[in-house]
Design an enzyme around this catalytic site. Structure first.
Site, PDB file in Angstrom:
ATOM      1  N   HIS A  74     -11.730  -6.058   2.829  1.00 41.24           N
ATOM      2  CA  HIS A  74     -10.320  -5.547   2.867  1.00 41.24           C
ATOM      3  C   HIS A  74     -10.389  -3.854   3.303  1.00 41.24           C
ATOM      4  O   HIS A  74      -9.563  -3.652   4.126  1.00 41.24           O
ATOM      5  CB  HIS A  74      -9.813  -5.452   1.460  1.00 41.24           C
ATOM      6  CG  HIS A  74      -8.579  -4.938   1.477  1.00 41.24           C
ATOM      7  ND1 HIS A  74      -7.392  -5.539   1.777  1.00 41.24           N
ATOM      8  CD2 HIS A  74      -8.251  -3.638   0.718  1.00 41.24           C
ATOM      9  CE1 HIS A  74      -6.037  -4.783   1.713  1.00 41.24           C
ATOM     10  NE2 HIS A  74      -6.548  -3.451   1.038  1.00 41.24           N
ATOM     11  N   HIS A  98      -9.281  -0.209   6.992  1.00 47.60           N
ATOM     12  CA  HIS A  98      -9.305  -1.465   6.659  1.00 47.60           C
ATOM     13  C   HIS A  98      -9.328  -2.495   7.706  1.00 47.60           C
ATOM     14  O   HIS A  98      -8.395  -2.792   8.303  1.00 47.60           O
ATOM     15  CB  HIS A  98      -7.891  -1.797   5.836  1.00 47.60           C
ATOM     16  CG  HIS A  98      -7.420  -1.021   4.731  1.00 47.60           C
ATOM     17  ND1 HIS A  98      -6.947   0.468   4.993  1.00 47.60           N
ATOM     18  CD2 HIS A  98      -7.332  -1.084   3.324  1.00 47.60           C
ATOM     19  CE1 HIS A  98      -6.931   1.187   3.897  1.00 47.60           C
ATOM     20  NE2 HIS A  98      -7.178   0.313   2.801  1.00 47.60           N
ATOM     21  N   GLU A 153      18.904  -1.261  -5.577  1.00 45.84           N
ATOM     22  CA  GLU A 153      18.918   0.153  -5.304  1.00 45.84           C
ATOM     23  C   GLU A 153      17.763   0.265  -4.520  1.00 45.84           C
ATOM     24  O   GLU A 153      17.884   1.251  -3.157  1.00 45.84           O
ATOM     25  CB  GLU A 153      18.919   1.228  -6.533  1.00 45.84           C
ATOM     26  CG  GLU A 153      20.165   1.117  -7.313  1.00 45.84           C
ATOM     27  CD  GLU A 153      19.974   0.079  -8.241  1.00 45.84           C
ATOM     28  OE1 GLU A 153      20.976   0.174  -9.291  1.00 45.84           O
ATOM     29  OE2 GLU A 153      19.318  -0.698  -8.530  1.00 45.84           O
ATOM     30  N   HIS A 200      22.054   6.691 -18.747  1.00 46.76           N
ATOM     31  CA  HIS A 200      22.491   6.982 -17.575  1.00 46.76           C
ATOM     32  C   HIS A 200      22.539   8.370 -17.110  1.00 46.76           C
ATOM     33  O   HIS A 200      22.911   8.532 -15.981  1.00 46.76           O
ATOM     34  CB  HIS A 200      23.999   6.450 -17.641  1.00 46.76           C
ATOM     35  CG  HIS A 200      24.006   4.991 -17.497  1.00 46.76           C
ATOM     36  ND1 HIS A 200      23.038   3.847 -18.299  1.00 46.76           N
ATOM     37  CD2 HIS A 200      24.919   4.054 -16.772  1.00 46.76           C
ATOM     38  CE1 HIS A 200      23.497   2.836 -18.186  1.00 46.76           C
ATOM     39  NE2 HIS A 200      24.454   2.640 -17.075  1.00 46.76           N
TER      40      HIS A 200
END
Length: 799
Positions: free
Chosen positions: A334, A99, A482, A544
């Site tokens: 890019h 890149h 998290e 859960h």
């Protein structure tokens, strides 16, 4: 928070500019700027740019001389920047992969940072008080490797020529431990900037812990270059929100706002005002409109960022991707080489010989090596300060050096071994007691929970919160973040002198999976505490209840997944985790109570699996093996198997068991003996060890834990029933030895778990140095040895 002396000396200049701004604002106000000149830089700086160096108002005889010298310096700096662009593009062209666009656009930022702003020592990349640099848009790594080479790190021009090649130290994205000077592994967008927040948290905590009046041992800045992709990833929002809350003023992010991504213009999918978002997080936001050319604007912006130690700073810098290329400003530059013609034109336009490749001009080399030497001198001054600190604060200095060396405090294992258990506890409860004892004797343990402290039970006695006003606190309130939580722990571990831990429900480590994977890849020994570890959590239901979680974790290289069966095994799990600073560990813990098992031993956890109860009256006819809370269920099933010689095995860690010698594994799982496994998670993976598995093959359900366990067969009665079915199946034929596999040898997993980047580099060098004839002879000998072996037994039927 004291600033460094060399930065403090620059303060009067900046203060004068600020005073001039106040005078101009008081008398005239901030007049609406002309189109294209909007900026957050001081008005006096803008006025100087508008008037220009040729203004009659600014001419003096002395000024003319000064401008001549300044002009020469500016010309050299432009040459340095442009050569960094060329060198980065050459690396990508030589590899025919990579890149080039971002390195070419970000070269001015990198130049300003590495040529005078940052403190670093190429001769000692591990200097603890170095400024940290993170390239969050890791695909731009040609830029980082260029700067490491030019400033004198152990990255040679030949290493640059080997960009993206096998066994090189210049891989396709930055990897810590492989390339000297690379702090963290980046490439998955958003991870690097989040690691940067963790690095800044570590600096704030260690500075508050060790700095004393007159002794600023830890006062470094963390600099991050990131792109639009990092800004779009959710993890960066999580991390930067917390950074603003914690007022991490020594964190400075340079945002490469080039408005291009792989699909094209960022406007296709990204139209928000990033600056306003970061202001809402509590950051200082400064805009630099000409990031392609104005090095002075970049310097002034960084000075402003350094002067505000109570807010992190986002520098929003407008750049042109692939600056200088025929394809500049487009997505075409890019992720593909420029091509030889475009590269030749680029070199020529910047004043370099288009026929030469990887030829660093002597003036460019000298400028950057001088910057590296200045950093080495700063390190020497810091060492002198450390010596004075040791004389004034000997106890603190001793603790500082212990942590720098990575040594655990004496007696920490004995402290854990002293714990006694007199009643059944959920393993999350025994974890709380173990963690309390561990944090009492290991002060570098810092961490917290993702807003589940009362459930994870991770708050230890006497722990103060890490907040903006109390960075010395060791308990971190990560909030419901998290993914960022795990990435912040990676950053804290990367800093050094800390051992971070974090916690949530096992199921919600799915949110953190990207950063947990980076922990393993980076050899960061983060402790992941995962409670509510099975369908046994009950009423919260299948949203859960983790089913597939352990399969995913166990499949990750260099990651230990430990699921202890009782309090003794919890102690052993923490011992294993603490003794492996280069291997992250997930400790999966139950919500429901677990009996203290007869025969369980903390030290046995290190072997991954062990015999909890020998068969009575002769060799075993059946093996029952399980993990976590299901071991007690299997123990209850043993008396129901009257007349059967049963060996009961606990397997708290499959990865550790896989690394044991075959002889030991055959003691635990004897050849020819049927094996029944039970785990209240996915059954996948157990076919390596067991001939029959009681496990989950669907999602769970919402009900009290005992009813859920009964519904899915996790009872002693069902275990006994399935065991007799298994025995009948193998009544007239031997059970296949599932461990008898050519790929099942000692050390495969352990080797992958313990080998750091430096060790990989040593191995690569050793192999490369061996003569080809020797390598070929070794292969021939191995093939001959295989041919001489006796005929192997028939392959077992595995289904």
């Amino acid at each position: 928070r004291a600033r460094r002396g060399d930065r403090a000396r620059d303060a009067p200049t900046f203060a004068l500019r600020s005073a001039m701004d106040r005078v101009l604002q008081y008398n005239f106000g901030y007049l609406p700027p002309r189109a294209g000149l909007a900026s957050d830089l001081p008005l006096s700086h803008l006025a100087a740019e508008i008037l220009g160096p040729r203004s009659k108002k600014m001419k003096t005889a002395a000024g003319a001389d000064a401008r001549n010298g300044a002009g020469q310096k500016a010309a050299l700096e432009r040459r340095c920047v442009n050569y960094v662009r060329v060198l980065s593009a050459e690396m990508v062209q030589a590899a025919n992969s990579g890149h080039p666009g971002a390195p070419m656009g970000c070269a001015p930022m990198a130049h300003v940072l590495w040529s005078g702003v940052m403190s670093y020592d190429p001769a000692d990349p591990e200097w603890i008080n170095r400024d940290r640099f993170v390239l969050s848009n890791g695909h731009a790594c040609a830029l980082l490797y260029s700067m490491l080479h030019l400033t004198g790190y152990g990255v040679s021009i030949d290493d640059l020529k080997q960009f993206r090649q096998l066994d090189s130290i210049t891989p396709g994205h930055p990897e810590n431990g492989v390339t000297p000077g690379v702090e963290v592994s980046t490439g998955p967008l958003g991870q690097g900037i989040s690691n940067g927040v963790g690095l800044a948290m570590a600096q704030a905590h260690l500075g508050a812990t060790f700095n004393r009046e007159g002794f600023s041992l830890i006062d470094n800045f963390t600099y991050v270059i990131c792109g639009d992709g990092c800004m779009q990833e959710g993890i960066s929002s999580e991390a930067c929100s917390l950074a603003g809350h914690l007022q991490l003023g020594r964190l400075i992010v340079l945002y490469d706002d080039n408005k291009i991504q792989i699909d094209g213009a960022t406007s296709l999918a990204f139209s928000e005002d990033v600056g306003k978002r970061y202001e809402a997080y509590g950051w200082q936001v400064i805009t630099v409109h000409d990031g392609d050319n104005s090095l002075e604007s970049l310097r002034i912006a960084i000075e402003r960022a350094q002067s505000d130690l109570y807010r992190p700073t986002l520098l929003r810098i407008s750049t042109t991707i692939g600056f200088g290329s025929a394809k500049q400003g487009t997505a075409g530059v890019h992720g593909a080489p420029l091509g030889h013609a475009d590269l030749a034109t680029l070199k020529s336009s910047f004043g370099f010989d288009e026929a030469q490749f990887f030829a660093v001009p002597s003036d460019v080399q000298a400028a950057y090596r001088a910057a590296g030497a200045a950093g080495t001198a700063k390190h020497a001054s810091w060492k002198a300060l450390l010596g004075e600190y040791a004389a004034a604060h000997p106890a603190l200095a001793a603790e500082f050096e212990r942590r720098r060396a990575g040594e655990l405090p004496a007696g920490w294992r004995e402290a854990l071994a002293s714990l006694e258990w007199d009643k059944p506890l959920a393993t999350r409860q025994s974890s709380q007691l173990v963690l309390n004892k561990l944090c009492e004797v290991v002060p570098e343990l810092v961490g917290g929970s993702a807003d589940l402290t009362p459930s994870n039970l991770t708050k230890f006695k006497g722990a103060a919160d890490f907040q903006a006003a109390s960075p010395e606190g060791r308990y971190i309130r990560f909030g419901v973040r998290e993914h960022a939580m795990a990435a912040l722990c990676n950053g804290m571990h990367a800093y050094g002198m800390l051992r971070p831990f974090c916690a949530t429900f096992l199921n919600f480590f799915g949110y953190a999976a990207g950063a947990v994977r980076v922990s393993a890849l980076s050899h960061f020994g983060v402790l992941y505490i995962a409670t509510h570890d099975s369908i046994g959590l009950g009423e919260d239901g299948p949203t859960h209840q983790p089913v597939e979680a352990l399969v995913n974790l166990r499949a990750t290289p260099n990651l230990l997944t430990l699921r202890p069966a009782d309090a003794n095994e919890v102690v052993g799990a923490y011992m294993v985790a603490m003794e492996r600073p280069k291997t992250p560990a997930v400790i999966a813990l139950s919500r429901q109570g677990c009996a203290n098992l007869a025969g369980s031993r903390a030290e046995a956890v290190a072997r991954g699996a062990y015999v909890l109860r020998q068969a009575a009256g002769g060799p075993p006819q059946l093996v029952l093996v399980g993990t976590g809370s299901e071991v007690q269920t299997l123990e209850q099933a043993v008396p129901l198997l009257e007349g059967v010689r049963v060996q009961l095995v606990s397997m708290p860690c499959c990865e550790l068991f896989d690394s044991q010698p075959r002889e030991y594994k055959h003691e635990v799982l004897p050849p020819g003996v049927p094996v029944l496994a039970m785990e209240a998670l996915a059954a996948e993976g157990w076919c390596k060890y067991a001939h029959s598995v009681i496990g989950m093959r669907s999602f769970g359900c919402s009900a009290p834990a005992k009813e859920v366990q009964k519904r899915f067969g996790f009872t002693a009665d069902n275990a006994a029933l399935r065991a007799r079915e298994l025995l009948r199946h193998y009544a007239n034929k031997p059970a296949p030895d599932l461990l008898d596999r050519p790929d099942n040898y000692r050390g495969r997993r352990a080797h992958a778990a313990g080998a750091g980047g430096a060790e990989r580099r040593q191995r690569h060098a050793a192999v490369a140095a061996r003569p080809r004839s020797e390598v070929g002879a070794s292969a021939l000998l191995r093939n001959a040895a295989r041919a001489q072996r006796s005929s192997p037994p028939p392959l077992p039927i595995l289904w």
